[in-house]
Design a protein around this motif. Structure first.
Motif, PDB file in Angstrom:
ATOM      1  N   ALA A   1      -5.482 -11.152   1.139  1.00 19.03           N
ATOM      2  CA  ALA A   1      -4.875  -9.999   0.476  1.00 19.03           C
ATOM      3  C   ALA A   1      -3.366 -10.130   0.353  1.00 19.03           C
ATOM      4  O   ALA A   1      -2.786  -9.782  -0.683  1.00 19.03           O
ATOM      5  N   LEU A   2      -2.697 -10.633   1.391  1.00 18.74           N
ATOM      6  CA  LEU A   2      -1.243 -10.562   1.462  1.00 18.74           C
ATOM      7  C   LEU A   2      -0.550 -11.911   1.480  1.00 18.74           C
ATOM      8  O   LEU A   2       0.681 -11.966   1.454  1.00 18.74           O
ATOM      9  N   GLY A   3      -1.310 -12.999   1.533  1.00 17.63           N
ATOM     10  CA  GLY A   3      -0.679 -14.300   1.665  1.00 17.63           C
ATOM     11  C   GLY A   3      -0.031 -14.452   3.026  1.00 17.63           C
ATOM     12  O   GLY A   3      -0.416 -13.795   3.993  1.00 17.63           O
ATOM     13  N   ASN A   4       0.995 -15.306   3.097  1.00 12.05           N
ATOM     14  CA  ASN A   4       1.700 -15.533   4.358  1.00 12.05           C
ATOM     15  C   ASN A   4       3.026 -14.788   4.432  1.00 12.05           C
ATOM     16  O   ASN A   4       3.841 -15.054   5.310  1.00 12.05           O
ATOM     17  N   ASP A   5       3.232 -13.856   3.520  1.00  9.65           N
ATOM     18  CA  ASP A   5       4.529 -13.200   3.432  1.00  9.65           C
ATOM     19  C   ASP A   5       4.597 -11.852   4.137  1.00  9.65           C
ATOM     20  O   ASP A   5       5.688 -11.381   4.460  1.00  9.65           O
ATOM     21  N   TYR A   6       3.468 -11.207   4.330  1.00  8.19           N
ATOM     22  CA  TYR A   6       3.427  -9.880   4.934  1.00  8.19           C
ATOM     23  C   TYR A   6       2.411  -9.846   6.064  1.00  8.19           C
ATOM     24  O   TYR A   6       1.373 -10.518   5.996  1.00  8.19           O
ATOM     25  N   ASN A   7       2.687  -9.014   7.075  1.00  5.08           N
ATOM     26  CA  ASN A   7       1.658  -8.616   8.019  1.00  5.08           C
ATOM     27  C   ASN A   7       1.007  -7.336   7.513  1.00  5.08           C
ATOM     28  O   ASN A   7       1.658  -6.498   6.881  1.00  5.08           O
ATOM     29  N   ALA A   8      -0.279  -7.181   7.783  1.00  7.56           N
ATOM     30  CA  ALA A   8      -1.011  -5.990   7.362  1.00  7.56           C
ATOM     31  C   ALA A   8      -0.940  -4.932   8.456  1.00  7.56           C
ATOM     32  O   ALA A   8      -1.009  -5.243   9.644  1.00  7.56           O
TER      33      ALA A   8
ATOM     34  N   LEU B   1      -5.191   5.253  11.197  1.00  6.77           N
ATOM     35  CA  LEU B   1      -5.761   6.526  10.778  1.00  6.77           C
ATOM     36  C   LEU B   1      -4.735   7.650  10.886  1.00  6.77           C
ATOM     37  O   LEU B   1      -4.982   8.765  10.425  1.00  6.77           O
ATOM     38  N   ASP B   2      -3.595   7.349  11.515  1.00  9.59           N
ATOM     39  CA  ASP B   2      -2.501   8.303  11.669  1.00  9.59           C
ATOM     40  C   ASP B   2      -1.484   8.009  10.572  1.00  9.59           C
ATOM     41  O   ASP B   2      -0.574   7.193  10.743  1.00  9.59           O
ATOM     42  N   THR B   3      -1.629   8.662   9.423  1.00 10.19           N
ATOM     43  CA  THR B   3      -0.829   8.300   8.253  1.00 10.19           C
ATOM     44  C   THR B   3       0.660   8.575   8.450  1.00 10.19           C
ATOM     45  O   THR B   3       1.501   7.830   7.943  1.00 10.19           O
ATOM     46  N   GLU B   4       1.006   9.623   9.188  1.00 14.99           N
ATOM     47  CA  GLU B   4       2.421   9.908   9.418  1.00 14.99           C
ATOM     48  C   GLU B   4       3.061   8.819  10.275  1.00 14.99           C
ATOM     49  O   GLU B   4       4.173   8.355   9.975  1.00 14.99           O
ATOM     50  N   LEU B   5       2.380   8.413  11.323  1.00 12.67           N
ATOM     51  CA  LEU B   5       2.892   7.328  12.158  1.00 12.67           C
ATOM     52  C   LEU B   5       2.981   6.035  11.359  1.00 12.67           C
ATOM     53  O   LEU B   5       3.957   5.284  11.472  1.00 12.67           O
ATOM     54  N   GLN B   6       1.968   5.769  10.544  1.00 10.91           N
ATOM     55  CA  GLN B   6       1.976   4.557   9.731  1.00 10.91           C
ATOM     56  C   GLN B   6       3.181   4.533   8.797  1.00 10.91           C
ATOM     57  O   GLN B   6       3.850   3.505   8.659  1.00 10.91           O
ATOM     58  N   GLN B   7       3.492   5.657   8.173  1.00 11.81           N
ATOM     59  CA  GLN B   7       4.638   5.705   7.270  1.00 11.81           C
ATOM     60  C   GLN B   7       5.947   5.482   8.019  1.00 11.81           C
ATOM     61  O   GLN B   7       6.846   4.801   7.529  1.00 11.81           O
ATOM     62  N   ARG B   8       6.054   6.042   9.203  1.00 13.68           N
ATOM     63  CA  ARG B   8       7.267   5.799   9.999  1.00 13.68           C
ATOM     64  C   ARG B   8       7.373   4.326  10.368  1.00 13.68           C
ATOM     65  O   ARG B   8       8.455   3.737  10.316  1.00 13.68           O
TER      66      ARG B   8
ATOM     67  N   PRO C   1       8.618  -7.976   6.624  1.00 16.68           N
ATOM     68  CA  PRO C   1       7.673  -7.522   5.607  1.00 16.68           C
ATOM     69  C   PRO C   1       6.312  -7.111   6.178  1.00 16.68           C
ATOM     70  O   PRO C   1       5.637  -7.892   6.848  1.00 16.68           O
ATOM     71  N   THR C   2       5.930  -5.871   5.905  1.00 22.37           N
ATOM     72  CA  THR C   2       4.699  -5.276   6.417  1.00 22.37           C
ATOM     73  C   THR C   2       4.102  -4.423   5.315  1.00 22.37           C
ATOM     74  O   THR C   2       4.832  -3.708   4.620  1.00 22.37           O
ATOM     75  N   TRP C   3       2.774  -4.490   5.151  1.00 20.64           N
ATOM     76  CA  TRP C   3       2.135  -3.793   4.046  1.00 20.64           C
ATOM     77  C   TRP C   3       0.895  -3.047   4.537  1.00 20.64           C
ATOM     78  O   TRP C   3       0.119  -3.603   5.310  1.00 20.64           O
ATOM     79  N   PRO C   4       0.699  -1.805   4.085  1.00 23.97           N
ATOM     80  CA  PRO C   4      -0.480  -1.050   4.527  1.00 23.97           C
ATOM     81  C   PRO C   4      -1.736  -1.470   3.773  1.00 23.97           C
ATOM     82  O   PRO C   4      -1.705  -1.675   2.560  1.00 23.97           O
ATOM     83  N   LEU C   5      -2.830  -1.599   4.487  1.00 27.04           N
ATOM     84  CA  LEU C   5      -4.141  -1.819   3.880  1.00 27.04           C
ATOM     85  C   LEU C   5      -5.058  -0.651   4.250  1.00 27.04           C
ATOM     86  O   LEU C   5      -4.818   0.045   5.242  1.00 27.04           O
ATOM     87  N   PRO C   6      -6.116  -0.421   3.468  1.00 25.76           N
ATOM     88  CA  PRO C   6      -6.917   0.800   3.636  1.00 25.76           C
ATOM     89  C   PRO C   6      -7.674   0.860   4.963  1.00 25.76           C
ATOM     90  O   PRO C   6      -8.218  -0.135   5.431  1.00 25.76           O
ATOM     91  N   LEU C   7      -7.698   2.061   5.531  1.00 31.72           N
ATOM     92  CA  LEU C   7      -8.542   2.352   6.682  1.00 31.72           C
ATOM     93  C   LEU C   7      -8.904   3.827   6.640  1.00 31.72           C
ATOM     94  O   LEU C   7      -8.031   4.687   6.552  1.00 31.72           O
TER      95      LEU C   7
END
Length: 431
Positions: free
Chosen positions: A309-316, A320-327, A338-344
């Motif tokens: 999904a992200l190659g070697n450039d980002y960690n996924a 389930l805590d969307t507010e914490l994830q956004q922070r 580089p960090t990218w959200p994936l669905p859960l």
């Protein structure tokens, strides 16, 4: 560093004689990097990579313009598995950069060790030896080995590791700078420490198995992150849990069709012995949940699906805590990791069904089928608080490179340390 090559920054393009896209040109005392301001960190890291390929051992960052982030991007490109130092830092950020170098070089060196050097017990001891001197009066630890794991109910680590002659271990390291034995645990870091992953009876092909020494990268990352947070002044009580095992084949190895019953009563059918990381992490997450800590962070080189999904450039990043994830994504941006959200979602728990148990550990198809990274995160969500509040899961897609690239030398990158340390510091400081 009297023999060091001087390296300067230059925002102007190189003279035409060097070519239209030249990013590195010689000057009297060394080289200058012509960087593209629109993607400055990548262009500086690429130029540093070129300097390493020239065989240069020591550099001094000179002249104007070297921000902390620019210097760090240079370090990441210039260093390699054979050379984890050689950069002379510049300016007021030197002390911070030395802290980063200390933690990243330890984590990368550990991840690059051979599987023969790094047994589960050695991995745990290396973490103890790295962290304890940082705060000797504030750190204690316990190592649970071999059959002790089974007797205490840590069935995932024991099950995965029992195929090896070298026993699996769970390390629980307690950093408690408060001096109060009853101080609440404010956060727990959980790391996947598979020191070698053959795939077990779901055996990997040689081309995939050849770099599976890196499968303890999650353990090295969270230990490095805790070390960095301590050096940066962490004042809250935090525990570190490393789930360490070798996933090998023998007459004692766990088999497809086996069912594990975890401490929370969840039953898991083994449909893929190469989906072992989530089995050991489940124990670590159960321990973390038992502490009552409001923040739980796990990190693992968990799925090939995250890399697809992200190659070697980002960690996924999953939560389930969307507010914490956004922070957390905001912290990642602050430290330029580089960090990218994936669905859960809660229904991802049901994506690995079993007619014999509450869930299987994977689906019986190549790579676990579509959505493999989210399905693995869904599996892990069974072992934290039901609403998932306070839990972050990092699938470390960019923690290791099996070969050289324009940005990285082959081997461990350390990516994930800064952002996890920042989440730890920022979130615990609010309590």
């Amino acid at each position: 560093m009297s023999d060091a090559i001087h390296v300067y920054l230059q925002s102007e393009p190189a003279a035409e004689k060097w070519g239209k896209k030249a990013s590195l040109t010689p000057v009297e005392q060394g080289y200058q990097i012509h960087f593209d301001a629109s993607q400055a960190l990548r262009s500086i890291q690429k130029a540093a990579r070129q300097l390493d390929t020239l065989g240069i051992e020591q550099v001094e960052l000179s002249g104007d313009g070297w921000t902390l982030d620019y210097q760090w991007a240079f370090y990441l490109g210039f260093t390699s598995a054979k050379k984890l130092n050689g950069v002379s830092w510049q300016g007021d950020d030197a002390a911070t950069l030395q802290q980063l170098e200390r933690c990243y070089s330890w984590s990368r060196q550990l991840t690059n060790q051979t599987p023969e050097q790094l047994s589960p017990e050695v991995l745990a001891q290396e973490a103890i030896d790295f962290l304890t001197p940082l705060a000797p009066d504030a750190i204690s630890h316990r190592v649970i080995r071999g059959e002790e794991l089974a007797s205490e109910g840590w069935v995932g680590i024991h099950g995965v590791g029992r195929g090896s002659e070298r026993p699996p271990v769970m390390l629980v390291l307690d950093y408690n700078p408060t001096g109060k034995a009853d101080a609440p645990v404010e956060a727990v870091l959980v790391g996947k420490g598979i020191t070698f992953d053959s795939g077990g009876y779901s055996i990997k092909p040689s081309e995939s198995m050849s770099y599976m020494k890196c499968d303890m990268g999650g353990a090295a990352t969270v230990a490095g992150a805790l070390g960095l947070a301590i050096l940066q002044g962490l004042t809250q009580r935090v525990q570190l849990v490393l789930c360490c095992a070798e996933n090998l084949i023998s007459g004692h190895a766990y088999k497809l069709g086996d069912i594990l019953t975890y401490k929370n009563g969840t039953t898991v059918e083994i449909l893929n012995s190469d989906a072992e990381g989530r089995l050991v992490l489940a124990d670590g997450l159960l321990y973390a949940t038992e502490t009552g800590a409001p923040l739980i962070i796990d990190a693992a080189t968990l799925t090939g699906a995250a890399m697809v999904a992200l190659g070697n450039d980002y960690n996924a990043l999953f939560s389930l805590d969307t507010e914490l994830q956004q922070r957390a994504l905001g912290y990642a941006e602050q430290v330029k990791e580089p960090t990218w959200p994936l669905p859960l979602a809660p229904w991802h728990q049901q994506q690995c069904p079993s007619p014999y148990a509450d869930t299987a550990n994977s689906r019986a198809m190549k790579g676990g089928g579509t959505g493999g990274a989210s399905n693995a995160a869904g599996f892990l969500s069974r072992f934290v608080r039901p609403d998932g509040k306070g839990w972050l899961h990092f699938d470390l897609a960019s923690a290791f490179n099996s070969s050289n690239s324009a940005l990285w030398a082959a081997g461990a990158t350390g990516r994930g340390i800064r952002v996890i340390a920042e989440v730890l510091r920022q979130e615990t400081s609010k309590r």
